[in-house]
Design an enzyme around this catalytic site. Structure first.
Site, PDB file in Angstrom:
ATOM      1  N   LYS A 169      61.470  72.025 103.498  1.00 41.52           N
ATOM      2  CA  LYS A 169      61.566  72.295 104.717  1.00 41.52           C
ATOM      3  C   LYS A 169      60.653  72.408 105.321  1.00 41.52           C
ATOM      4  CE  LYS A 169      61.877  74.705 108.185  1.00 41.52           C
ATOM      5  NZ  LYS A 169      61.684  74.820 109.181  1.00 41.52           N
ATOM      6  N   GLU A 227      55.065  83.403  98.494  1.00 43.55           N
ATOM      7  CA  GLU A 227      53.274  83.325  98.597  1.00 43.55           C
ATOM      8  C   GLU A 227      53.717  83.718 100.163  1.00 43.55           C
ATOM      9  OE1 GLU A 227      51.319  82.313  96.327  1.00 43.55           O
ATOM     10  OE2 GLU A 227      53.170  82.306  94.646  1.00 43.55           O
ATOM     11  N   CYS A 279      45.283  81.861 104.208  1.00 45.52           N
ATOM     12  CA  CYS A 279      45.529  82.486 103.989  1.00 45.52           C
ATOM     13  C   CYS A 279      44.981  83.607 102.844  1.00 45.52           C
ATOM     14  CB  CYS A 279      47.122  82.573 103.641  1.00 45.52           C
ATOM     15  SG  CYS A 279      47.415  81.908 102.482  1.00 45.52           S
ATOM     16  N   GLU A 311      46.202  89.724 109.533  1.00 42.53           N
ATOM     17  CA  GLU A 311      46.322  89.086 108.971  1.00 42.53           C
ATOM     18  C   GLU A 311      45.752  88.253 110.633  1.00 42.53           C
ATOM     19  OE1 GLU A 311      46.429  84.784 105.811  1.00 42.53           O
ATOM     20  OE2 GLU A 311      48.697  86.347 107.148  1.00 42.53           O
TER      21      GLU A 311
END
Length: 495
Positions: A188, A263, A297, A397
Site C-alpha cells: 500500500k 520504521e 526521517c 520532527e
C-alpha cells in the site's frame, strides 16, 4: 510541466491508474479514484484507483493463492534469484524513466532520484537475491537421543505500507528480502506518491515474477491502509511512517498476533567538535538537512556545535543554505525541490511559527518560497534556528529543511542532550579525533551512529531505530532476510 520521456507520458496518459492485484490491473471495486499532484506545480498528474477493504481482501487472497500455487515459495532459491536479478536489471535499464516519475510525484530533484533512490533500490534486490542463495535453510541440531534439524521457510503473505518521501527506494528496501525469502507481498503506497510503485509492478510483471506474488493496492491510509493492517490473512507487517500511525498499525496487528516491523520518525543529532574542518562539515550538514527538502526521517536536524567554533560554523551554514537553488525538480540546477504537499508546507511553516513563539531565534528565516514559473508549487526556504533544548522545534520532527543549533563545551553534556530525545534513529559525530568520535558514537542512543558523515547506507549494514523511531528489526542487513523466514524444527526420536 517539463518535457517527459515518451514512456513516462504514455504511463501517465491512462485515464485512471489501476491497482495491480493477482497479476491483473484492476479498478477499485466501488469505482472511486483520487488525484495525485505534482508538488512543484500544484497540478494534477494522474487519477488513481482508490482501493478500500474489498480491494485489500482481493489482494491478500491473490497473494495467498500465489504463495500456495505459483511455485514462488517452493522454487529453488537460485531460480528466484535469477528473477530478482532480472527485475534489478529492468530497474537499472529504466532508471531515468523511474526518476522522472518519482520527481514528478514527490517533487524531489530528478538527479537525486536518478543518482541514489533508483540505483540503490536495484542494488537492494541484487543484494538480497545473492544473500538468499548463500543462506543455509537447514541446520542440524546435535541433541542426544534425537535426530533433529531446523528448517527456515517463508511466512506467506507479507504486507507493506510505505510513506511518500522515498516511495521507490523504500519498496526496494522493504520487499526485496521478503521476496528473496519466498514470500508474497501486498503493498500500500502513500496516497500522495503512488505512481512509481505502480510502475514497479509493471517491471515485476515484465521480469517474470509470477502473478499474485506482488500486489499493489492504492488508496488512503484510513481505508486501504487500515484494512491491510488489520487483515487476518497477512503473516507479517512492515510499516514505515510516523510514530502516531505506527502505534495504530501495531495495535491492529497485535490483535491478530501478526509480527510487525516499524520504521518510524527521527530527530537526528550531529555532534560537531572543535577540531573539525568547519567549512566542510557545515556544507555537509547543510546538504543533509535539505536533502529531499528535509523530508528524511534520519537526517540531522539538531546541530550540537562546540562553543569554540559555534559562530564560525553558523555563519558558514547560513551562507551555504542561503545560496542553495530552490526550484522545480526537473531542473538540473535545483538543489531543493518542493515539499510533497500543501499540507506538508503548512506543517513546516507552522513549526517555525510555534518555535519562535516558544522562544527560539531564527538565524536563517526560512518560510514560504516563490519559484518563477511554478508559483502554485509547495516550496519552502531552508531555516536555521537556535534556542533552548526544550523548544518544540528541538524536540519534535518537523520533516522539512529546518535545523536547530545548540552549543556545548563538555562531551558528557553533549551526549546527555542527544540522548534526551524520545527518538532513536540516527546521529552523527564529527571530529578529527577518531578515538573520541568512536567513544561518543557508541554512547549515543540510536539505531545508527555515523562518524564524520551523515546518511550512510550500505548493503550489509543494518539500518533501523529504537524508542519512538521503531522496533521489530531494521532493513539493509542480513538479519532482515531472516525476519522473513520462520524457524521450524523437525525431530525424530532415536530408538
Amino acid at each position: 510541466m517539463t518535457r517527459l520521456d515518451p514512456e513516462v507520458s504514455k504511463f501517465l496518459s491512462a485515464q485512471t491508474q489501476k491497482m495491480f492485484i493477482g497479476g491483473k490491473w484492476a479498478a477499485a471495486q466501488d469505482g472511486k479514484t483520487f488525484e495525485t499532484r505534482d508538488p512543484g506545480e500544484g497540478t494534477v498528474i494522474a487519477n488513481v484507483a482508490a482501493g478500500d477493504a474489498l480491494d485489500v481482501d482481493a489482494a491478500v487472497a491473490a497473494a495467498q493463492e500465489a504463495f500456495r500455487k505459483s511455485g514462488w515459495a517452493t522454487m529453488p532459491v537460485n531460480d528466484r534469484a535469477v528473477i530478482l536479478h532480472r527485475l534489478a536489471d529492468l530497474i537499472t535499464k529504466r532508471q531515468e524513466i523511474i526518476a522522472q516519475i518519482e520527481s514528478l510525484d514527490v517533487g524531489k530533484p530528478r538527479g537525486q532520484a536518478a543518482g541514489f533512490d533508483v540505483p540503490h533500490a536495484a542494488q537492494t534486490f541484487r543484494y538480497y537475491a545473492d544473500l538468499a542463495v548463500h543462506t543455509r535453510r537447514r541446520e542440524p541440531i546435535a541433541v542426544s537421543g534425537f535426530e533433529a534439524h531446523t528448517l527456515r521457510v517463508p511466512y506467506g503473505v507479507c504486507a507493506f505500507i510505505f510513506p511518500w518521501n522515498f516511495p521507490f527506494l523504500l519498496v526496494g528496501w522493504g520487499i526485496a528480502p521478503a521476496l528473496a525469502a519466498g514470500n508474497t507481498v501486498v503493498i500500500k503506497p502513500a496516497e500522495d506518491t503512488p505512481l512509481s510503485t505502480l510502475y514497479f509492478a509493471k517491471l515485476a510483471e515484465e521480469a517474470g515474477v509470477p502473478a499474485g506474488v506482488v500486489n499493489v493496492v492504492t488508496g488512503f491510509g484510513e481505508t486501504a491502509g487500515a484494512a491491510l493492517g488489520r487483515h487476518p490473512g497477512i503473516k507479517r507487517m512492515s510499516f514505515t511512517g510516523s510514530p502516531e500511525v505506527g502505534r495504530l498499525i501495531a495495535e491492529a496487528c497485535g490483535k491478530n498476533l501478526v509480527p510487525v516491523k516499524l520504521e518510524l520518525g527521527g530527530k537526528g543529532a550531529a555532534v560537531i567538535f572543535e577540531d573539525v574542518n568547519v567549512e566542510a562539515v557545515a556544507d555537509s550538514l547543510a546538504g543533509a538537512v535539505t536533502l529531499n527538502a528535509g523530508q528524511v526521517c534520519c537526517t540531522a536536524t539538531r546541530w550540537l556545535v562546540h562553543e569554540k567554533i559555534r559562530d564560525r560554523f553558523v555563519n558558514r551554514a547560513t551562507a551555504t543554505l542561503s545560496a542553495m537553488k530552490i526550484g522545480y525538480g526537473a531542473n538540473s540546477d535545483t538543489n531543493i525541490g518542493p515539499v510533497v504537499s500543501e499540507k506538508q508546507r503548512a506543517r513546516v511553516l507552522g513549526y517555525l511559527d510555534k518555535g519562535v513563539k516558544s522562544g527560539a531565534k531564527l538565524l536563517l528565516e526560512g518560510g514560504r518560497a516563490e519559484v518563477k514559473g511554478h508559483e502554485q508549487g509547495y516550496y519552502v526556504k531552508p531555516a536555521l534556528m537556535t534556542g533552548e533544548p526544550g523548544n518544540v522545534c528541538a524536540r519534535e520532527e518537523i520533516f522539512g529543511p529546518v535545523a536547530y543549533v545548540m552549543s556545548f563545551n563538555d562531551e558528557d553534556k553533549a551526549v546527555d542532550l542527544v540522548n534526551s530525545s524520545t527518538y532513536g534513529l540516527a546521529n552523527s559525530v564529527w571530529s578529527g579525533n577518531l578515538e573520541r568520535a568512536n567513544r561518543v558514537a557508541e554512547r549515543l542512543v540510536a539505531g545508527n551512529s555515523w562518524i564524520n558523515a551523515h546518511n550512510l547506507f550500505a548493503h550489509g549494514i543494518p539500518y533501523g531505530g529504537c524508542n519512538l523511531s521503531g522496533c521489530g528489526g531494521g532493513v539493509l542487513g542480513p538479519e532482515t532476510l531472516s525476519d522473513y523466514l520462520r524457524n521450524q524444527s523437525v525431530v525424530r526420536a532415536l530408538a
